[in-house]
Enzyme design. Structure first.
Site, mmCIF file in Angstrom:
data_model
loop_
_atom_site.group_PDB
_atom_site.id
_atom_site.type_symbol
_atom_site.label_atom_id
_atom_site.label_comp_id
_atom_site.label_asym_id
_atom_site.label_seq_id
_atom_site.Cartn_x
_atom_site.Cartn_y
_atom_site.Cartn_z
ATOM 1 N N PHE A 156 0.836 -1.200 0.000
ATOM 2 C CA PHE A 156 0.000 0.000 0.000
ATOM 3 C C PHE A 156 0.871 1.251 0.000
ATOM 4 O O PHE A 156 1.853 1.344 0.758
ATOM 5 C CB PHE A 156 -0.883 0.045 1.251
ATOM 6 C CG PHE A 156 -2.054 -0.895 1.217
ATOM 7 C CD1 PHE A 156 -3.270 -0.505 0.680
ATOM 8 C CD2 PHE A 156 -1.941 -2.182 1.720
ATOM 9 C CE1 PHE A 156 -4.355 -1.363 0.657
ATOM 10 C CE2 PHE A 156 -3.015 -3.062 1.705
ATOM 11 C CZ PHE A 156 -4.228 -2.652 1.170
ATOM 12 N N ASP A 157 0.484 2.208 -0.832
ATOM 13 C CA ASP A 157 1.009 3.558 -0.692
ATOM 14 C C ASP A 157 0.371 4.146 0.572
ATOM 15 O O ASP A 157 -0.651 3.630 1.060
ATOM 16 C CB ASP A 157 0.632 4.367 -1.928
ATOM 17 C CG ASP A 157 1.043 5.823 -1.810
ATOM 18 O OD1 ASP A 157 2.177 6.074 -1.397
ATOM 19 O OD2 ASP A 157 0.206 6.686 -2.123
ATOM 20 N N LEU A 158 0.925 5.234 1.098
ATOM 21 C CA LEU A 158 0.370 5.839 2.313
ATOM 22 C C LEU A 158 -0.492 7.069 1.986
ATOM 23 O O LEU A 158 -1.709 7.033 2.112
ATOM 24 C CB LEU A 158 1.495 6.232 3.272
ATOM 25 C CG LEU A 158 1.055 6.924 4.570
ATOM 26 C CD1 LEU A 158 0.197 5.991 5.419
ATOM 27 C CD2 LEU A 158 2.263 7.420 5.356
ATOM 28 N N ASP A 159 0.154 8.132 1.510
ATOM 29 C CA ASP A 159 -0.561 9.388 1.256
ATOM 30 C C ASP A 159 -1.546 9.235 0.107
ATOM 31 O O ASP A 159 -1.176 8.879 -1.009
ATOM 32 C CB ASP A 159 0.437 10.502 0.916
ATOM 33 C CG ASP A 159 1.384 10.788 2.068
ATOM 34 O OD1 ASP A 159 0.984 10.577 3.221
ATOM 35 O OD2 ASP A 159 2.534 11.200 1.806
ATOM 36 N N VAL A 217 -0.969 -1.053 -4.408
ATOM 37 C CA VAL A 217 -2.174 -0.216 -4.351
ATOM 38 C C VAL A 217 -1.729 1.224 -4.132
ATOM 39 O O VAL A 217 -0.973 1.509 -3.198
ATOM 40 C CB VAL A 217 -3.111 -0.649 -3.202
ATOM 41 C CG1 VAL A 217 -4.356 0.228 -3.186
ATOM 42 C CG2 VAL A 217 -3.493 -2.112 -3.329
#
Length: 537
Positions: free
Chosen positions: A7-10, A165
């Protein structure tokens, strides 16, 4: 091994825009750049800060580094917590963990901040690995972050089990560079248009839709492939487009598309893969193979210099060149194959149209076409004008062990060259610029690789046929087998024709006519006999 999800964060897990944009606003103000509208600073959410300050604010590298220091001055005390988790994300993460998925975070934000944010919002417990950039602005490129995440997960050799993602094109590109599929989320900061243009495999409009990641991707692929094969009239709900896009899109979506297009044309959202990175990805497999061939040649030269006296070194080098090629190709193939398999997630898997009859047709087509092309070049005097290859070939191939010659030229070199020129160079160039440029890049580099005019022309033309076979049959094995057969036949066809001419003066021309019939017949069988056997574009 369970499936893994990065997963990306921002913009994917958390809505971090307010904190980031206010800190960017604060940093730009120190350079006398005032921007009261925070919405205009949303382009800074996602990409590496150094790159963003240079691209969007026009700062030099040194100034961008100073801007990052000012950004962090506010971010560490205020901005980091001007942030919130998207509704539904904790429930999605918990569900995916319950389904046996291994979760990780791959963010361009400094790893120190990523850990703090995840702990603050109490979602760190869901992730096995958390990867970010370094505080000294290294490992900020998304591709590098993803690669490091795969290394920490021990998933470098099982990329087909991993999906990324993210909400920006940088996430899609970073995933593609590592051979992964990327699922985009349109609720973040990139939007559907940006994700579609970058090549996201699927786009989710809400966090709830991410639960589909728990499904078996093989079953999902079978379902999509089944839908593609069905006629449109049998699926009425597809007439508006599966995602409500294109000419059947709603007025709202069309208006949104026009707005996004205008933004891109103005340069506000222009995101491209640098040309140098494209060229490097194109040349890397060829350079890898060349290094192995050079290494094997140098190794044999050192051995020969140790045990050879007098002025015979050059002759001995020619005598052992086939052995050097065999050793170099044998050592290179595992490394080339590993690079090729990393690309698997980047390109749509071709439909398999491959049978024993088609395999035989591919082999016969390339063998006969290659000989006919060679005959034309001889008859027209082309090979006499550029006679360098003939002189070199006689020095290299005469007196060689037939088994070693077949193994080196016919099997190992052919396999390595197909992995390089069709399996990687063609597919990568096609992915960057389209089919036409993919063919051009593969053919020109394949011709140049042979190092002389005669073979350049021959290899470039045959390369087109090998690409057609690759696309037609949907498997790299097709051009590999065809290339092997053509190389082996090429070693001995002149000798066979000389023998045939002695037995019957017109025998050679009769055989050439027979080859022409076989060439035309196999081409018709593979490409023309059925409209459904067209080359996929």
């Amino acid at each position: 091994m369970s499936d893994m999800i990065l997963f990306d964060l921002d913009g994917t897990l958390t809505d971090s825009g307010p904190g980031i944009t206010r800190c960017v606003q604060y940093a730009l103000a120190s350079f006398g750049i005032e921007e009261p509208d925070l919405q205009k600073l949303n382009c800074y959410v996602g990409p590496p800060l150094l790159e963003s300050f240079m691209n969007f604010a026009g700062l030099s590298r040194e100034e961008a580094q100073q801007a990052i220091a000012k950004y962090r001055e506010r971010y560490e005390t205020q901005g980091i917590f001007e942030n919130e988790v998207y509704d539904g994300i904790p429930e999605v993460l918990a569900y995916l963990k319950e389904q046996g998925k291994i979760l990780a975070v791959a963010s361009s934000k400094p790893e120190k901040y990523v850990e703090q944010i995840l702990e603050h919002f109490e979602i760190r417990k869901y992730f096995t690995v958390v990867t970010g950039s370094e505080m000294n602005e290294t490992r900020t490129d998304k591709g590098e972050v993803v690669a490091e995440t795969l290394r920490r997960l021990g998933a470098e050799d099982s990329r087909s089990d991993v999906v990324m993602v993210g909400d920006r094109s940088y996430d899609v590109i970073g995933a593609r560079e590592n051979g992964l599929l990327c699922v985009g989320v349109s609720y973040g900061y990139g939007g559907r248009e940006e994700l579609e243009a970058a090549g996201a495999a699927k786009i989710c409009d809400t966090p709830e839709e991410l639960k589909m990641l728990a499904e078996d991707p093989r079953e999902e692929k079978k379902r999509r492939d089944h839908i593609k094969r069905m006629k449109p009239e049998r699926i009425p709900w597809l007439t508006r487009g599966e995602a409500g896009t294109g000419i059947f899109a709603s007025k709202e979506k069309k208006a949104e598309k026009r707005e996004n297009t205008a933004k891109k044309e103005s340069g506000a959202e222009k995101i491209v893969i640098p040309m140098q990175r494209k060229l490097w990805r194109l040349l890397k497999p060829l350079l890898t193979y060349e290094l192995f061939l050079i290494g094997a040649t140098v190794l044999l030269a050192l051995v020969l210099m140790t045990f050879t006296t007098g002025g015979y070194l050059e002759e001995r080098m020619y005598a052992t060149s086939v052995l050097a090629s065999a050793l170099g190709s044998l050592a290179a193939i595992p490394f080339l194959w590993k690079q090729y398999k990393k690309d698997d997630g980047m390109f749509p898997e071709p439909e398999k149209r491959w049978s024993a009859a088609e395999a035989a047709a591919c082999v016969l087509l390339v063998m006969t076409f290659g000989h006919l092309l060679n005959t034309v070049m001889n008859v027209t005097g082309f090979t006499r004008i550029f006679s360098g290859y003939q002189n070199m070939a006689s020095k290299i191939y005469e007196g060689q062990n037939p088994v070693l010659l077949i193994l080196s030229v016919g099997v190992l070199s052919a396999a390595a060259e197909e992995i390089v020129f069709r399996g990687m160079i063609y597919r990568r160039a096609k992915d960057f610029w389209g089919t036409g440029w993919g063919i051009a890049a593969s053919c020109l580099l394949f011709g140049a690789y042979h190092g002389n005019v005669t073979q350049f022309v021959y290899a470039a033309v045959v390369s087109v046929l090998l690409i057609l076979i690759y696309e037609r049959c949907g498997t790299l094995l097709a051009p590999v087998l065809a290339h092997m057969a053509e190389n082996i036949w090429g070693l001995y066809r002149n000798g066979f024709l000389s023998w045939l001419t002695k037995k019957a003066p017109a025998g050679a021309w009769a055989f050439i006519f027979f080859e022409a019939m076989v060439c035309a017949g196999t081409f018709w069988y593979l490409f023309l006999r059925n409209k459904q056997a067209k080359i996929r574009k």
